[in-house]
Scaffold this active site. Sequence first.
Site, PDB file in Angstrom:
ATOM      1  N   CYS A 136     -14.547  26.351  -7.506  1.00 15.28           N
ATOM      2  CA  CYS A 136     -13.347  25.743  -6.927  1.00 15.28           C
ATOM      3  C   CYS A 136     -13.562  24.341  -6.366  1.00 15.28           C
ATOM      4  O   CYS A 136     -12.690  23.809  -5.697  1.00 15.28           O
ATOM      5  CB  CYS A 136     -12.772  26.648  -5.841  1.00 15.28           C
ATOM      6  SG  CYS A 136     -13.893  26.855  -4.454  1.00 15.28           S
TER       7      CYS A 136
ATOM      8  N   HIS B 101       0.824  -1.201   0.000  1.00 10.42           N
ATOM      9  CA  HIS B 101       0.000   0.000   0.000  1.00 10.42           C
ATOM     10  C   HIS B 101       0.859   1.253   0.000  1.00 10.42           C
ATOM     11  O   HIS B 101       0.538   2.239  -0.654  1.00 10.42           O
ATOM     12  CB  HIS B 101      -0.943  -0.014   1.208  1.00 10.42           C
ATOM     13  CG  HIS B 101      -2.112  -0.903   0.980  1.00 10.42           C
ATOM     14  ND1 HIS B 101      -2.895  -1.391   1.973  1.00 10.42           N
ATOM     15  CD2 HIS B 101      -2.625  -1.390  -0.173  1.00 10.42           C
ATOM     16  CE1 HIS B 101      -3.845  -2.142   1.451  1.00 10.42           C
ATOM     17  NE2 HIS B 101      -3.696  -2.156   0.153  1.00 10.42           N
TER      18      HIS B 101
HETATM   19  C1  PEP Z   1     -16.154  22.794  -1.932  1.00 12.66           C
HETATM   20  O1  PEP Z   1     -16.937  22.534  -1.025  1.00 12.66           O
HETATM   21  O2  PEP Z   1     -16.404  22.613  -3.133  1.00 12.66           O
HETATM   22  C2  PEP Z   1     -14.828  23.356  -1.625  1.00 12.66           C
HETATM   23  C3  PEP Z   1     -14.029  23.767  -2.569  1.00 12.66           C
HETATM   24  O3  PEP Z   1     -14.432  23.375  -0.337  1.00 12.66           O
HETATM   25  P1  PEP Z   1     -13.932  22.086   0.482  1.00 12.66           P
HETATM   26  O4  PEP Z   1     -13.784  20.949  -0.502  1.00 12.66           O
HETATM   27  O5  PEP Z   1     -12.650  22.479   1.107  1.00 12.66           O
HETATM   28  O6  PEP Z   1     -15.035  21.881   1.445  1.00 12.66           O
END
Ligand code: PEP
Length: 586
Positions: free
Chosen positions: A511, A198
């Site tokens: 994001c 692993h």
């Molecule tokens: C999300 O929720 O899409 C995000 C970018 O934040 P995290 O993944 O850190 O919760």
Amino acid sequence: MSDLLEEIILKGAPISGEIAIGTLFFLEGFSDEIVPEFSIPVAEVEKEIGRYRRAVLSSREDLHDLQLFLAKEGSTEAVSIIDTHIQMLEDPFMTTFIEKKIRLQMKNTETIFRSVMNDYEKEFSKVQDSFFRQRLLDVKDLSQRILRNLHPRKALQTEEIPQNSIIFTKELVPSSTAEASKGQVKGFITEIGGITSHAALIARSKGIPYVANISTDTLYPHKGSKVIIDGQSGSVIVNPKEHTLEKYQKQYEEGLKKMHSTVEEDGEGTTTIDGVKIDLLANIENLSDLDLLIPYNAEGIGLFRSEFLFFGKELQNFAEEDQFILYQKIMHKAQGMPVVFRTFDVGGDKGNINQYEPEPNPALGCRGIRFLLRNKEIFVHQLRALLRVSTDGDLRILLPMISDVAELLQAKELIQEAALELRSEGHEIADEIPIGCMIEVPSAVMVSDHIARECDFLSIGTNDLVQYTLAADRATQEVYLFYKAYHPSILRMIKRVIEEASRVDIPVSLCGEMASDPLMAPLLIGLGVRKLSCSPRFIPKLRKMISTLSLPKVEEVTKEVMKLENADQIETVLKEIFGTILLTDE
Ligand code: PEP
Ligand code: MG
């Protein structure tokens, strides 16, 4: 300089990666720690069992954090390996067995746990099969973790590993491999270790070179020496001569170039064929990832997940001054590019910092901005440290898990107060620091018109938006079939947020993991997204996809896709139209 020392060439088994050059660092393996052994009175039995349960709970939280870290790195194989650790940890047979033994034998938990684990390990080691030997390592790894949580003792902190280390150790456990940050750990050498271990899988998924079958006794006297490892041929060269070093350095650089060739061809940013500019930004979790910004041509940091900076530390003790020093480094490394710094997003799947009050439903609990507004001291320390670096570059502050405009207003007030206070103390603060909101809760989408009017930018966090919209826990394997990023409801939400933001003329970025999916890029662009932020390693693929698109085409496809009723249909259509572009990329 190294020409004065004898060059030693050792031959081991190639396990992972290519060339790594660094300094030999010895990592203690499993030492059979002396576990305190004592009897307990009847009255203490339940307390001991409570200690055991808490240790299991904390170990599970550690493992979830680790998984999250690996998922963000894109190391999917590693994530599933840690999953097996979680399953082992949650095995009800094991928990009941240990609790029963504590009751019967009335000894402290460490003693009982250690003896059960010893029996377990003995059974496993009788089996010759290599698969079972790997499981033994997993069991040992897990048992060390629980013991650490039961009986806190000084474990090797990852920050104690010097930068550019090549770690050597008898046997590598999956968690050390998983926790290794690429800036610190350039490679691994072990005495025992197979290609299917692993640890090997994790090293490969992280792209870290690894050579096995090298005796630790041979290397031990050379601790701190320069070393080259070649994960393809299995060579280990200690104290390389100048010309050897030059040769491997060249090979190493060529490998890097090959890896980044797609981005290096064009440093002018990413545009569609008809010239629509798409900003590709990086999601960053730790200092060493900052070194990826330039090679991958990221145009800035679209999301700095600041909570990862205190991974394994107590948030309350993370002083303003320590944070200030860290944030200064980040601003410096960003070299003037935008840095969207998200304030601590604790709680939920990222772990509850108050270990003694576990929430029944953490994802819906005191998470993100709720935690920050309730723990103002922690929030204000972070804000002050951030504001103090605001003149060091292009800083933007992003607030996590906003579900209501009132939270934004309260946070803005705290930011203003902190700025005033700092100025009165003589600190220089930038005149304008953009404040943005994560849009990751459905209520925030529905009131995105209000939110957009009160802030400077929005960032859509689809990881949570999918979780909260489809009521499917992002960290639970059993419901992953319900966790559908392509779901029409999510696409409609993205559309709505973009429309509201453009009404008041503020930028929106996306994001969540969706931003790293090249198949999704045409659709997102068609919906009006112009900024995508993802783990840097996905940038080349995205870039390639985007450079084949034209705006009229993606807008036309988007219009049709938005009429579809379910996620599968949407995925199929996108694959049919854009999938071939990805194939030519391979
Ligand atoms: C999300 O929720 O899409 C995000 C970018 O934040 P995290 O993944 O850190 O919760
Ligand atoms: Mg989120």
